[in-house]
Design a protein around this motif. Structure first.
Motif, PDB file in Angstrom:
ATOM      1  N   LEU A 124       0.880  -1.159   0.000  1.00 25.56           N
ATOM      2  CA  LEU A 124       0.000   0.000   0.000  1.00 25.56           C
ATOM      3  C   LEU A 124       0.918   1.209   0.000  1.00 25.56           C
ATOM      4  N   PRO A 125       1.090   1.838  -1.141  1.00 23.73           N
ATOM      5  CA  PRO A 125       2.137   2.857  -1.258  1.00 23.73           C
ATOM      6  C   PRO A 125       1.847   4.074  -0.401  1.00 23.73           C
ATOM      7  N   TYR A 126       2.821   4.455   0.395  1.00 23.76           N
ATOM      8  CA  TYR A 126       2.603   5.588   1.279  1.00 23.76           C
ATOM      9  C   TYR A 126       2.743   6.907   0.557  1.00 23.76           C
ATOM     10  N   TYR A 127       3.185   6.894  -0.695  1.00 26.47           N
ATOM     11  CA  TYR A 127       3.191   8.115  -1.485  1.00 26.47           C
ATOM     12  C   TYR A 127       1.984   8.148  -2.412  1.00 26.47           C
ATOM     13  N   GLY A 128       1.176   7.096  -2.451  1.00 30.55           N
ATOM     14  CA  GLY A 128       0.070   6.983  -3.384  1.00 30.55           C
ATOM     15  C   GLY A 128      -1.238   7.455  -2.809  1.00 30.55           C
ATOM     16  N   THR A 129      -2.274   7.202  -3.576  1.00 32.25           N
ATOM     17  CA  THR A 129      -3.620   7.596  -3.220  1.00 32.25           C
ATOM     18  C   THR A 129      -4.492   6.362  -3.133  1.00 32.25           C
TER      19      THR A 129
ATOM     20  N   ARG B  49      -8.514   4.846  -3.080  1.00 33.31           N
ATOM     21  CA  ARG B  49      -9.899   5.164  -3.412  1.00 33.31           C
ATOM     22  C   ARG B  49     -10.759   3.926  -3.240  1.00 33.31           C
ATOM     23  N   LEU B  50     -12.068   4.143  -3.166  1.00 37.22           N
ATOM     24  CA  LEU B  50     -13.038   3.060  -3.146  1.00 37.22           C
ATOM     25  C   LEU B  50     -13.750   3.067  -4.494  1.00 37.22           C
ATOM     26  N   ALA B  51     -13.883   1.894  -5.101  1.00 37.86           N
ATOM     27  CA  ALA B  51     -14.498   1.801  -6.426  1.00 37.86           C
ATOM     28  C   ALA B  51     -15.569   0.715  -6.422  1.00 37.86           C
ATOM     29  N   GLY B  52     -16.619   0.924  -7.228  1.00 39.00           N
ATOM     30  CA  GLY B  52     -17.634  -0.100  -7.430  1.00 39.00           C
ATOM     31  C   GLY B  52     -18.638  -0.248  -6.309  1.00 39.00           C
ATOM     32  N   GLY B  53     -18.649   0.666  -5.359  1.00 36.89           N
ATOM     33  CA  GLY B  53     -19.601   0.574  -4.250  1.00 36.89           C
ATOM     34  C   GLY B  53     -20.910   1.270  -4.569  1.00 36.89           C
ATOM     35  N   ARG B  54     -21.894   1.059  -3.704  1.00 38.25           N
ATOM     36  CA  ARG B  54     -23.202   1.691  -3.882  1.00 38.25           C
ATOM     37  C   ARG B  54     -23.221   3.129  -3.392  1.00 38.25           C
ATOM     38  N   SER B  55     -22.192   3.522  -2.622  1.00 40.35           N
ATOM     39  CA  SER B  55     -22.093   4.891  -2.125  1.00 40.35           C
ATOM     40  C   SER B  55     -20.610   5.258  -2.055  1.00 40.35           C
TER      41      SER B  55
ATOM     42  N   VAL C   3      -5.465   1.308  -5.016  1.00 44.64           N
ATOM     43  CA  VAL C   3      -4.366   2.227  -4.747  1.00 44.64           C
ATOM     44  C   VAL C   3      -3.752   2.672  -6.066  1.00 44.64           C
ATOM     45  N   TYR C   4      -3.276   3.908  -6.076  1.00 42.80           N
ATOM     46  CA  TYR C   4      -2.619   4.457  -7.258  1.00 42.80           C
ATOM     47  C   TYR C   4      -1.119   4.315  -7.060  1.00 42.80           C
ATOM     48  N   TYR C   5      -0.471   3.625  -7.993  1.00 46.96           N
ATOM     49  CA  TYR C   5       0.962   3.362  -7.858  1.00 46.96           C
ATOM     50  C   TYR C   5       1.595   3.291  -9.241  1.00 46.96           C
ATOM     51  N   ASN C   6       2.671   4.015  -9.440  1.00 42.37           N
ATOM     52  CA  ASN C   6       3.384   4.032 -10.720  1.00 42.37           C
ATOM     53  C   ASN C   6       2.458   4.327 -11.896  1.00 42.37           C
ATOM     54  N   GLY C   7       1.529   5.246 -11.709  1.00 41.99           N
ATOM     55  CA  GLY C   7       0.682   5.685 -12.799  1.00 41.99           C
ATOM     56  C   GLY C   7      -0.549   4.842 -13.071  1.00 41.99           C
TER      57      GLY C   7
END
Length: 162
Positions: A112-117, A119-125, A133-137
């Motif tokens: 879990l990259p500590y420099y990354g972002t 997000r939650l995806a595919g949920g109902r809310s 996680v966003y990592y290396n683009g």
């Protein structure tokens, strides 16, 4: 664990640290030395219980920038005027900081990259979904091997949920 009585190993034995001059700057160095992130807090008066054996350090005065207690101003090893009721403690609470480096090695095998972002995806809310996680683009998912409620709490805190 992220908190407890501070004990140091010197000259073949473990011992405690006296809380004279003990403050959050000293706790910051202890947390850094242990590889823990979060909000360092110094605790005094044997908050985590009295130790046994020698009291090895006293009058520890770190600036907060040191990499280890060895680099801090302190009494000579074994030179102290304390009793175990004055044993120093620290809390390195990971839920008060934003640096998640600790969890990368201790909670799940996927970094879990500590420099990354995160997000939650595919949920109902917006407050539920698959953790990505966003990592290396690129966005990627987190493997659930070893995933616990603690991991979910970390992600929720990072996203600003309480």
């Amino acid at each position: 664990s992220f908190e407890g009585r501070v004990e140091v190993y010197h000259d073949g034995k473990w011992g405690t640290i006296c809380d004279d001059q003990w403050d959050d700057r000293d706790a910051e160095v202890v947390c850094r030395q242990l590889g823990l992130s979060g909000n360092p807090k110094a605790l005094s008066w044997a908050h985590y219980g009295q130790g046994s054996g020698p009291i090895l350090l006293d009058e520890v005065e770190c600036s907060g920038n040191e990499l280890s207690l060895d680099q801090c101003k302190k009494s000579d090893w074994g030179q102290q005027n304390c009793d175990h009721i004055e044993d120093a403690g620290v809390s390195c609470d990971p839920f008060t900081g934003t640096d998640l480096q600790l969890y990368a090695s201790q909670m799940w095998p996927v970094l879990l990259p500590y420099y990354g972002t995160v997000r939650l995806a595919g949920g109902r809310s917006p407050s539920e979904g698959r953790v990505e996680v966003y990592y290396n683009g690129d966005w990627g998912t987190v493997c659930d091997d070893g995933w616990t409620d603690l991991g979910a709490q970390v992600v929720c805190r990072q996203l600003g949920f309480r």
